[in-house]
Each structure stands twice: as structure tokens, then as C-alpha cells.
Design an enzyme around this catalytic site. Sequence first.
Site, PDB file in Angstrom:
ATOM      1  N   SER A  21       0.854  -1.185   0.000  1.00 20.24           N
ATOM      2  CA  SER A  21       0.000   0.000   0.000  1.00 20.24           C
ATOM      3  C   SER A  21       0.890   1.235   0.000  1.00 20.24           C
ATOM      4  O   SER A  21       2.071   1.159   0.364  1.00 20.24           O
ATOM      5  CB  SER A  21      -0.876   0.001   1.262  1.00 20.24           C
ATOM      6  OG  SER A  21      -1.453   1.267   1.505  1.00 20.24           O
TER       7      SER A  21
ATOM      8  N   TYR B  49      -2.390  -1.043  10.456  1.00 18.63           N
ATOM      9  CA  TYR B  49      -2.323  -1.231   9.003  1.00 18.63           C
ATOM     10  C   TYR B  49      -0.991  -0.718   8.452  1.00 18.63           C
ATOM     11  O   TYR B  49      -0.313  -1.409   7.682  1.00 18.63           O
ATOM     12  CB  TYR B  49      -3.491  -0.499   8.339  1.00 18.63           C
ATOM     13  CG  TYR B  49      -3.576  -0.692   6.849  1.00 18.63           C
ATOM     14  CD1 TYR B  49      -4.235  -1.796   6.307  1.00 18.63           C
ATOM     15  CD2 TYR B  49      -2.997   0.217   5.968  1.00 18.63           C
ATOM     16  CE1 TYR B  49      -4.313  -1.976   4.937  1.00 18.63           C
ATOM     17  CE2 TYR B  49      -3.069   0.045   4.601  1.00 18.63           C
ATOM     18  CZ  TYR B  49      -3.734  -1.055   4.090  1.00 18.63           C
ATOM     19  OH  TYR B  49      -3.809  -1.240   2.727  1.00 18.63           O
TER      20      TYR B  49
END
Length: 261
Positions: free
Chosen positions: A145, A158
Site C-alpha cells: 500500500s 495497518y
Amino acid sequence: MYKDLEGKVVVITGSSTGLGKAMAIRFATEKAKVVVNYRSKEEEANSVLEEIKKVGGEAIAVKGDVTVESDVINLVQSSIKEFGKLDVMINNAGMENPVSSHEMSLSDWNKVIDTNLTGAFLGSREAIKYFVENDIKGTVINMSSVHEKIPWPLFVHYAASKGGMKLMTETLALEYAPKGIRVNNIGPGAINTPINAEKFADPEQRADVESMIPMGYIGEPEEIAAVAAWLASSEASYVTGITLFADGGMTQYPSFQAGRG
């Protein structure tokens, strides 16, 4: 189209929806054989199989939770049993949920780390084990990401999982490069997937996200699938240990790095 992907066997975790679904369909159009993985939504997985059939592809669906070691082992073994081999492992399964760091429980933390980072490790380990034992110059692709690079308030678990994935991928790439095994990350930015549907349906929130993207638009899953196909192909034969950001320039945008989002 990449001719060398024809006949390759590709396992994609978390591929009943979103980015995983787009990649499954893309690899099927490349005439690769696809193993669709799902955790609980069998109906969605079967729908992906139907779409793959429509493009003339060949695929199976295998249930499994990437946080469960035996499930990941079974996933890889199912690929070998059904198609006789494994060429490409894509660790795509992931999750996120916003929680203030000072209010985050250990359970909140572990759930995201176990899915995003440990799950990717297990998939990488099992694929590489098969590649090494069978002298196969296989490929591993991990779905990272932009948040392996950009801090993200409310998502410390995350961001940590993706930051960990970056060095995990680089380490695996270094360790197995002498055997011709390539390991890379893809770092998507804001993409139109089901996980983002509610946010992007709100015009104000969508406009706010688009304002942080130099290219000015939110990406589509097919754009990430195209990156995966390239990384898996021989066109990327000299590429290993990188994160290829597909983010419309988001990682270069200073206002995001100043804390927006």
C-alpha cells in the site's frame, strides 16, 4: 498480453472481490490457470469463477483463512494437486479498520497484523518452499500500500503491517535472488474497491481523496491487475525487491504526507 503467462499457475489470496478479483480475471485473460481463494464468501468466489469461464479461463476456488497456517499450506497444495504446479503466488488478502492508537486493543492490532503481514509471510514461505524444492524460478507478489511509506492516523496497525511487508519482501528478494525467485510488492493508492465504496459514494469524501492524487482520479482495480500481470511476466525478469507504487502520484504529494486523509 504477455505470452509467457499462458499456462502459468497463479494463486491469489483474497480473490473473491476487489483487487483480488480483478487480478484473477486479468490472469485468466492472459490464459493462466488461477486459484481463487476466499475466506467465507463462497458465492462471491463462485461468481469470479463464472467470470473467468466467460473469458475462456480455467480456475478453481479454495476456501482458506490466510491467518491459519494449515489453510495456507492447503491452498498451495491444492494448486499443485489440481494444476500440477505453482508459478506465481500473489498475497493479496488484507484488512483495515480505523481505531485511535491509544484505544486500540491487542486484539485489534493482532487481527490486522496477522492478516496483512503474517498471512503474506505464510503464503510467501509456502510458495518459495515449493519453488526451491522443485528448482522453479517462481514469482511472489505481495499487495502492500502507499501506507508502507505514508503514515496513516487511526491505522497504526495497518501502516505497521505494510511497513513490515516492505522489509519482508526486500529480505526475501535478497535471500532467494540467487535461485532466480523474484519477490516484489505492489503499492496501490486509492482504488475503487468494495472496501472503499461507502467513502467514495460520499461526494465530499471522494473529492477530498481526489485532491490528494496528482493525477486527479481514483484508480480502478484493473489498473492494479495490469501491474500484477507485468510483474509476473518475463518482461519484469530483472525486477526484484521493489515496491511498485500504482497510486496516481499520491506518494509524491506533500499535503498527504503533512497528515491529510
